[in-house]
Design a protein around this motif. Structure first.
Motif, PDB file in Angstrom:
ATOM      1  N   TYR A 160      -3.823  17.271  12.281  1.00 55.48           N
ATOM      2  CA  TYR A 160      -4.683  16.099  12.058  1.00 55.48           C
ATOM      3  C   TYR A 160      -5.815  16.416  11.079  1.00 55.48           C
ATOM      4  O   TYR A 160      -6.241  15.540  10.318  1.00 55.48           O
ATOM      5  CB  TYR A 160      -5.226  15.578  13.397  1.00 55.48           C
ATOM      6  CG  TYR A 160      -4.212  14.705  14.104  1.00 55.48           C
ATOM      7  CD1 TYR A 160      -3.982  13.395  13.694  1.00 55.48           C
ATOM      8  CD2 TYR A 160      -3.464  15.200  15.162  1.00 55.48           C
ATOM      9  CE1 TYR A 160      -3.047  12.595  14.326  1.00 55.48           C
ATOM     10  CE2 TYR A 160      -2.521  14.414  15.803  1.00 55.48           C
ATOM     11  CZ  TYR A 160      -2.311  13.109  15.387  1.00 55.48           C
ATOM     12  OH  TYR A 160      -1.371  12.322  16.010  1.00 55.48           O
ATOM     13  N   GLN A 161      -6.285  17.664  11.080  1.00 62.06           N
ATOM     14  CA  GLN A 161      -7.305  18.066  10.114  1.00 62.06           C
ATOM     15  C   GLN A 161      -6.729  18.008   8.698  1.00 62.06           C
ATOM     16  O   GLN A 161      -7.384  17.561   7.752  1.00 62.06           O
ATOM     17  CB  GLN A 161      -7.816  19.477  10.434  1.00 62.06           C
ATOM     18  CG  GLN A 161      -8.917  19.965   9.504  1.00 62.06           C
ATOM     19  CD  GLN A 161     -10.151  19.053   9.485  1.00 62.06           C
ATOM     20  OE1 GLN A 161     -10.560  18.521  10.519  1.00 62.06           O
ATOM     21  NE2 GLN A 161     -10.728  18.842   8.300  1.00 62.06           N
ATOM     22  N   MET A 162      -5.472  18.459   8.564  1.00 66.49           N
ATOM     23  CA  MET A 162      -4.812  18.416   7.252  1.00 66.49           C
ATOM     24  C   MET A 162      -4.630  16.976   6.774  1.00 66.49           C
ATOM     25  O   MET A 162      -4.760  16.682   5.584  1.00 66.49           O
ATOM     26  CB  MET A 162      -3.459  19.135   7.326  1.00 66.49           C
ATOM     27  CG  MET A 162      -3.602  20.639   7.436  1.00 66.49           C
ATOM     28  SD  MET A 162      -2.041  21.435   7.870  1.00 66.49           S
ATOM     29  CE  MET A 162      -2.567  23.153   7.983  1.00 66.49           C
ATOM     30  N   LEU A 163      -4.340  16.085   7.710  1.00 68.50           N
ATOM     31  CA  LEU A 163      -4.223  14.659   7.350  1.00 68.50           C
ATOM     32  C   LEU A 163      -5.541  14.143   6.789  1.00 68.50           C
ATOM     33  O   LEU A 163      -5.562  13.404   5.806  1.00 68.50           O
ATOM     34  CB  LEU A 163      -3.823  13.833   8.568  1.00 68.50           C
ATOM     35  CG  LEU A 163      -2.338  13.560   8.812  1.00 68.50           C
ATOM     36  CD1 LEU A 163      -2.160  12.614  10.004  1.00 68.50           C
ATOM     37  CD2 LEU A 163      -1.658  12.972   7.587  1.00 68.50           C
ATOM     38  N   LYS A 164      -6.647  14.513   7.438  1.00 67.35           N
ATOM     39  CA  LYS A 164      -7.968  14.082   6.954  1.00 67.35           C
ATOM     40  C   LYS A 164      -8.232  14.588   5.543  1.00 67.35           C
ATOM     41  O   LYS A 164      -8.911  13.940   4.754  1.00 67.35           O
ATOM     42  CB  LYS A 164      -9.064  14.604   7.893  1.00 67.35           C
ATOM     43  CG  LYS A 164      -9.167  13.855   9.211  1.00 67.35           C
ATOM     44  CD  LYS A 164     -10.295  14.428  10.048  1.00 67.35           C
ATOM     45  CE  LYS A 164     -10.357  13.745  11.411  1.00 67.35           C
ATOM     46  NZ  LYS A 164     -11.390  14.357  12.288  1.00 67.35           N
ATOM     47  N   GLU A 165      -7.679  15.771   5.253  1.00 67.13           N
ATOM     48  CA  GLU A 165      -7.886  16.376   3.932  1.00 67.13           C
ATOM     49  C   GLU A 165      -6.816  15.960   2.923  1.00 67.13           C
ATOM     50  O   GLU A 165      -6.757  16.490   1.818  1.00 67.13           O
ATOM     51  CB  GLU A 165      -7.884  17.910   4.084  1.00 67.13           C
ATOM     52  CG  GLU A 165      -9.046  18.439   4.909  1.00 67.13           C
ATOM     53  CD  GLU A 165      -8.882  19.919   5.271  1.00 67.13           C
ATOM     54  OE1 GLU A 165      -7.895  20.545   4.811  1.00 67.13           O
ATOM     55  OE2 GLU A 165      -9.736  20.440   6.012  1.00 67.13           O
ATOM     56  N   ASN A 166      -5.955  14.997   3.327  1.00 69.81           N
ATOM     57  CA  ASN A 166      -4.863  14.500   2.474  1.00 69.81           C
ATOM     58  C   ASN A 166      -3.827  15.575   2.119  1.00 69.81           C
ATOM     59  O   ASN A 166      -3.126  15.455   1.120  1.00 69.81           O
ATOM     60  CB  ASN A 166      -5.399  13.863   1.180  1.00 69.81           C
ATOM     61  CG  ASN A 166      -5.964  12.471   1.429  1.00 69.81           C
ATOM     62  OD1 ASN A 166      -5.413  11.714   2.230  1.00 69.81           O
ATOM     63  ND2 ASN A 166      -7.053  12.158   0.781  1.00 69.81           N
ATOM     64  N   ARG A 167      -3.726  16.602   2.954  1.00 70.16           N
ATOM     65  CA  ARG A 167      -2.677  17.616   2.778  1.00 70.16           C
ATOM     66  C   ARG A 167      -1.472  17.178   3.597  1.00 70.16           C
ATOM     67  O   ARG A 167      -1.140  17.738   4.639  1.00 70.16           O
ATOM     68  CB  ARG A 167      -3.207  18.981   3.226  1.00 70.16           C
ATOM     69  CG  ARG A 167      -4.335  19.499   2.341  1.00 70.16           C
ATOM     70  CD  ARG A 167      -5.104  20.618   3.009  1.00 70.16           C
ATOM     71  NE  ARG A 167      -4.234  21.735   3.383  1.00 70.16           N
ATOM     72  CZ  ARG A 167      -4.619  22.722   4.199  1.00 70.16           C
ATOM     73  NH1 ARG A 167      -5.850  22.714   4.708  1.00 70.16           N
ATOM     74  NH2 ARG A 167      -3.784  23.700   4.499  1.00 70.16           N
ATOM     75  N   ARG A 209       3.505   7.483   6.696  1.00 71.31           N
ATOM     76  CA  ARG A 209       2.906   6.233   6.173  1.00 71.31           C
ATOM     77  C   ARG A 209       1.967   6.555   5.008  1.00 71.31           C
ATOM     78  O   ARG A 209       1.951   5.866   3.998  1.00 71.31           O
ATOM     79  CB  ARG A 209       2.148   5.526   7.295  1.00 71.31           C
ATOM     80  CG  ARG A 209       1.475   4.223   6.877  1.00 71.31           C
ATOM     81  CD  ARG A 209       1.238   3.312   8.062  1.00 71.31           C
ATOM     82  NE  ARG A 209       0.420   3.922   9.070  1.00 71.31           N
ATOM     83  CZ  ARG A 209      -0.872   3.665   9.265  1.00 71.31           C
ATOM     84  NH1 ARG A 209      -1.501   2.813   8.486  1.00 71.31           N
ATOM     85  NH2 ARG A 209      -1.543   4.243  10.236  1.00 71.31           N
ATOM     86  N   LYS A 210       1.206   7.628   5.163  1.00 71.59           N
ATOM     87  CA  LYS A 210       0.268   8.031   4.111  1.00 71.59           C
ATOM     88  C   LYS A 210       1.015   8.445   2.840  1.00 71.59           C
ATOM     89  O   LYS A 210       0.510   8.279   1.734  1.00 71.59           O
ATOM     90  CB  LYS A 210      -0.592   9.187   4.619  1.00 71.59           C
ATOM     91  CG  LYS A 210      -1.994   9.204   4.055  1.00 71.59           C
ATOM     92  CD  LYS A 210      -2.894  10.137   4.848  1.00 71.59           C
ATOM     93  CE  LYS A 210      -4.337   9.933   4.424  1.00 71.59           C
ATOM     94  NZ  LYS A 210      -5.260  10.780   5.192  1.00 71.59           N
TER      95      LYS A 210
END
Length: 360
Positions: free
Chosen positions: A17-24, A54-55
């Motif tokens: 989820y941290q990687m998602l926040k960072e767009n990784r 989805r992103k």
């Protein structure tokens, strides 16, 4: 599942989820895939995969992950929220509404979800449910911008421009100099629709101060000056649009119209022909036909207008222009027949009726 696996899943999930926040996104997908190898129906990983796909733009894949999560974890708020947003992105608004309503069973005070439901009702043209949901949000939060702006769009969509103005003008009160440029152009567009062009101009000018090349502000100003018959001023803004978008055939035709109304027939012809060089355009051909008419070349205009009517037989302007040309050649009977031919479609048009009445 042993305690070691549980802790491992928690750590990987947190990292994902941290990687998602960072767009990784691809790294996040790797994390969630590792979790699913340990626990194939893990709710955090399935929602995470839904969010990540989805992103990355794979909305249909995201739907599958959210649905899989809900099959094993009914009522999971994050899966419901993500799934509804997917259906919205796919323009499947009724499905989105159904999912958001399931979400509200668990959290009926969620303003974000309520405004999204109201937006979706607006998209499916359900005026009452959309209006009531927006108003419900405003009862909870008086200055909620999404609900107020949504109510403006709702009334605009249903051609109630006065009511749309009422809501959008509230946003100016609340936001003052921080007002969103889209609200300014929307207010300007209401005045265009109401033909109160002089009142629309200041809003489009304010929008241009925020964004000097904004298409909607430039178009709105050009169209307002056109509505006020100030064609020289309208040309300034049509030409500013053409600097950015020189192949916009609608703007080329509008520019031709402005030159024609200023009796600059040479430039008018140039711009109509520029539009036609891109592709066929009814209004560019109509503009050339009107040029022929005002220059006394009635037979040429009549032939052109008759061809246009064959291609666009319910466009009232073509019949009015053709009838006008026929009158100029002394053929009143043919002019009457032209207008009566339009009326056979059963379309009520005040300008056709007025012209018929004046000839009868």
């Amino acid at each position: 599942m042993n305690e070691s696996d549980t802790q491992k899943i928690a750590d990987i999930s947190k990292a994902g989820y941290q990687m998602l926040k960072e767009n990784r996104v691809s790294d996040a997908i790797d994390c969630f895939t590792r979790i699913l190898l340990i626990d194939e129906n893990n709710n955090y990983a399935l929602v995470g995969m839904g969010d990540a796909t989805r992103k990355s733009g794979s909305v249909s894949d995201a739907v599958k992950y959210y649905q899989r999560c809900l099959n094993h974890h009914p009522g999971n708020n994050y899966a419901l929220f993500g799934l509804a947003d997917c259906y919205k992105a796919l323009n499947q608004y009724q499905k989105a509404i159904d999912i958001w309503e399931q979400y509200l069973l668990h959290d009926d005070k969620n303003i974000t979800v309520l405004t999204r439901i109201a937006d979706a009702y607006r998209k499916v043209k359900d005026f009452e449910n959309s209006k009531n949901t927006y108003l419900h949000v405003i009862n909870m939060e008086k200055t909620n911008p999404y609900a107020i702006i949504g109510l403006g769009h709702l009334h605009y969509d249903f051609k109630d421009y006065e009511k749309a103005l009422f809501y959008w003008e509230q946003m100016i009160e609340f936001k003052k100099d921080e007002i969103d440029i889209r609200v300014l152009t929307s207010i300007g567009n209401c005045h265009r629709k109401l033909k109160t062009f002089d009142k629309g101009i200041p809003y489009f000018e304010s929008a241009l101060q925020k964004e000097v090349h904004n298409f909607y502000a430039l178009f709105g100003l050009a169209d307002c000056y056109r509505g006020l018959n100030q064609f020289e001023k309208s040309l300034i803004y049509w030409n500013r649009i053409l600097i950015q978008d020189p192949r916009n055939k609608m703007i080329l035709t509008r520019t031709g119209d402005a030159y024609r109304n200023l009796s600059d027939f040479e430039n008018a012809k140039i711009y109509y022909e520029k539009a036609l060089n891109i592709e066929f355009d009814t209004y560019a051909v109509l503009g050339l036909a009107i040029l022929s008419k005002v220059q006394g070349r009635y037979d040429e205009a009549i032939a052109s207008l008759k061809r246009l009517i064959q291609q666009d037989n319910k466009n009232y302007r073509l019949y009015i222009e053709l009838a006008g040309c026929l009158l100029q050649t002394g053929n009143k009977k043919a002019a009457l027949e032209t207008l009566e031919n339009f009326q056979k479609f059963g379309i009520k048009n005040d300008k056709i009726s007025e012209m018929l009445e004046s000839l009868s």
